[in-house]
Motif scaffolding. Structure first.
Motif, mmCIF file in Angstrom:
data_model
loop_
_atom_site.group_PDB
_atom_site.id
_atom_site.type_symbol
_atom_site.label_atom_id
_atom_site.label_comp_id
_atom_site.label_asym_id
_atom_site.label_seq_id
_atom_site.Cartn_x
_atom_site.Cartn_y
_atom_site.Cartn_z
ATOM 1 N N CYS A 153 0.817 -1.210 0.000
ATOM 2 C CA CYS A 153 0.000 0.000 0.000
ATOM 3 C C CYS A 153 0.855 1.266 0.000
ATOM 4 O O CYS A 153 0.495 2.270 -0.624
ATOM 5 C CB CYS A 153 -0.924 -0.022 1.220
ATOM 6 S SG CYS A 153 -2.277 1.167 1.151
ATOM 7 N N GLU A 154 2.014 1.230 0.672
ATOM 8 C CA GLU A 154 2.835 2.438 0.726
ATOM 9 C C GLU A 154 3.391 2.827 -0.639
ATOM 10 O O GLU A 154 3.579 4.014 -0.920
ATOM 11 C CB GLU A 154 3.981 2.289 1.730
ATOM 12 C CG GLU A 154 4.790 1.035 1.585
ATOM 13 C CD GLU A 154 4.337 -0.056 2.537
ATOM 14 O OE1 GLU A 154 5.221 -0.786 3.036
ATOM 15 O OE2 GLU A 154 3.125 -0.184 2.775
ATOM 16 N N ASP A 183 0.629 4.645 -2.248
ATOM 17 C CA ASP A 183 0.533 6.002 -1.705
ATOM 18 C C ASP A 183 1.576 6.921 -2.349
ATOM 19 O O ASP A 183 1.290 8.093 -2.646
ATOM 20 C CB ASP A 183 0.711 5.977 -0.189
ATOM 21 C CG ASP A 183 -0.498 5.379 0.522
ATOM 22 O OD1 ASP A 183 -1.537 5.191 -0.130
ATOM 23 O OD2 ASP A 183 -0.388 5.092 1.735
ATOM 24 N N GLY A 190 -5.020 2.722 -2.633
ATOM 25 C CA GLY A 190 -4.017 3.117 -1.649
ATOM 26 C C GLY A 190 -4.721 3.506 -0.366
ATOM 27 O O GLY A 190 -5.878 3.142 -0.132
ATOM 28 N N SER A 191 -4.036 4.256 0.479
ATOM 29 C CA SER A 191 -4.659 4.667 1.736
ATOM 30 C C SER A 191 -5.812 5.630 1.508
ATOM 31 O O SER A 191 -6.757 5.685 2.299
ATOM 32 C CB SER A 191 -3.610 5.328 2.645
ATOM 33 O OG SER A 191 -2.596 4.416 2.981
ATOM 34 N N ASP A 192 -5.749 6.406 0.415
ATOM 35 C CA ASP A 192 -6.772 7.414 0.163
ATOM 36 C C ASP A 192 -7.049 7.502 -1.334
ATOM 37 O O ASP A 192 -6.584 8.409 -2.022
ATOM 38 C CB ASP A 192 -6.330 8.773 0.716
ATOM 39 C CG ASP A 192 -7.404 9.843 0.575
ATOM 40 O OD1 ASP A 192 -8.599 9.465 0.496
ATOM 41 O OD2 ASP A 192 -7.044 11.031 0.547
ATOM 42 N N ALA A 239 1.677 2.157 5.859
ATOM 43 C CA ALA A 239 0.302 2.305 5.371
ATOM 44 C C ALA A 239 -0.474 1.055 5.750
ATOM 45 O O ALA A 239 -0.028 -0.069 5.496
ATOM 46 C CB ALA A 239 0.283 2.505 3.860
ATOM 47 N N GLU A 274 -3.583 -1.652 5.652
ATOM 48 C CA GLU A 274 -4.589 -2.210 4.763
ATOM 49 C C GLU A 274 -5.973 -2.045 5.394
ATOM 50 O O GLU A 274 -6.101 -1.923 6.619
ATOM 51 C CB GLU A 274 -4.313 -3.695 4.525
ATOM 52 C CG GLU A 274 -2.962 -3.989 3.920
ATOM 53 C CD GLU A 274 -2.866 -3.559 2.477
ATOM 54 O OE1 GLU A 274 -3.932 -3.376 1.840
ATOM 55 O OE2 GLU A 274 -1.745 -3.393 1.988
#
Length: 367
Positions: free
Chosen positions: A69-70, A73, A97-99, A307, A309
């Motif tokens: 995920c990072e 990001d 991703g995170s957002d 980050a 999940e």
């Protein structure tokens, strides 16, 4: 002629299935290590053709799915910069991703392009010298040589506005991590034929020897997979653990030596974080210092923060072969290909996407 070919294929499949049924005397679990193989297994109902003693586990063989995920990001941050044209393969655009995802950034006005190769991104950089062109370089040893070639050409041609966001991973360390688990569930592996086309079979010999596990390099068609399963089961039943090559029409012991030399020139082996497996030592590739000018994280001063999940997503357990997609309470309801919660529902090689498309919930989905 087509009918004759289909008849011959069907007869060959029945022959392999009968051979598998004859050889099996006890339960065995075999893991395929390629998302393309996973999709073929699910699409053609291969597991339903096998005796109940044989379980197929889906491994971390989807390059989109194991990208952490990072990295997504970082991709989102780069794609949102006004001076950047961000390039990626299409299946990465919807990985959350995170957002949000890259499609979200594109919808907000970011210059996000789908390309077919890193060389396409390099061509964009040549055509647009006032733009910073960044390519998201993810995947296994299969895609890494083409990405290495893009960096190699950029340095030769002195293309100053091109860089790579690299998240390449290597298959053998992931297999070692799975085999090292205290509650190991894997008895044998079907190795990915396309990775071995590049890297050869030699590097799997140590894994087979040290962990006492048969590894069969296998292709991607149903007959390839059935033959690979039969070859693996024969070893298990005979108490052998060696590397065998079902995919001899494409794979040799040393692989593609020109591609391997290019990989060594451009990349070095580094620790790498995997989605679902965490950080594994010596499991990834990064640009060598001599190619640092093409490293997007250095060019834009980026750091990789932690980050998390989504809490309800079990894609990590799916990638380790510990859960099946249908074990997830969000599968097919809150998580679908149109609205994915995790990467394994996004990718064309993801196990969750395969189950959603081809397989209804059944008794064999219970691990």
């Amino acid at each position: 002629m087509k009918y004759v070919d289909e008849y011959r294929s069907g007869a060959e499949a029945r022959r392999f299935i009968a051979a598998i049924r004859r050889v099996v005397t006890r339960p065995w679990s075999i893991m395929e290590v390629c998302g393309g193989q996973t999709h073929a297994i699910v699409r053609f109902g291969i597991e339903e053709l096998l005796p109940p003693e044989v379980s197929l586990l889906h491994g971390p063989g989807c390059p989109v799915c194991v990208t952490p995920c990072e990295i997504l990001d970082q991709a989102l941050a780069l794609a949102g910069r006004p001076e950047v044209t961000f390039c990626s393969y299409g299946d990465m655009l919807r990985v959350p991703g995170s957002d949000g995802d890259l499609f979200t950034v594109k919808a907000k006005g970011g210059d996000v392009r789908v390309v077919y190769s890193a060389l396409d991104a390099l061509a964009l950089a040549r055509q647009n010298p006032a733009r910073e062109v960044v390519f998201l370089a993810v995947g296994f040893e299969t895609t890494a040589p083409a990405h290495a070639m893009a960096a190699h050409r950029a340095r030769i041609d002195r293309v100053r506005n091109f860089s790579l966001l690299v998240s390449h991973v290597l298959v053998p360390p992931a297999l070692a991590a799975i085999l090292s688990a205290s509650d190991r569930r894997v008895d044998g592996f079907l190795a990915a034929g396309h990775v071995c086309t590049i890297m050869g079979t030699d590097e799997y010999e140590r894994l087979a020897r040290d962990y006492g596990v048969p590894i069969v390099v296998t292709g991607f068609e149903p007959l390839d997979l059935l033959q690979g399963i039969h070859m693996c089961l024969r070893q298990l039943e005979e108490g052998r653990a060696v590397v065998t090559n079902q995919y001899e029409r494409a794979v040799g012991p040393r692989g593609n030596e020109a591609a391997r030399r290019l990989l060594h020139e451009v990349f070095e082996v580094v620790p790498r974080r995997w989605r679902g497996l965490g950080e594994l030592p010596a499991s990834g590739l990064a640009l060598r210092p001599s190619f640092a000018a093409f490293d997007a994280t250095l060019r834009f001063g980026m750091s990789a923060g932690a980050a998390a999940e989504p809490a309800e997503c079990i894609s990590g357990l799916v990638l380790q072969g510990r859960k099946r997609p249908t074990d997830c309470p969000a599968f097919g309801t809150r998580c679908t290909p149109d609205s994915p919660v995790g990467a394994t529902m996004v990718s064309a090689e993801g196990a969750c996407a395969a189950y959603f498309r081809y397989r209804p919930r059944s008794a064999r989905d219970v691990v």
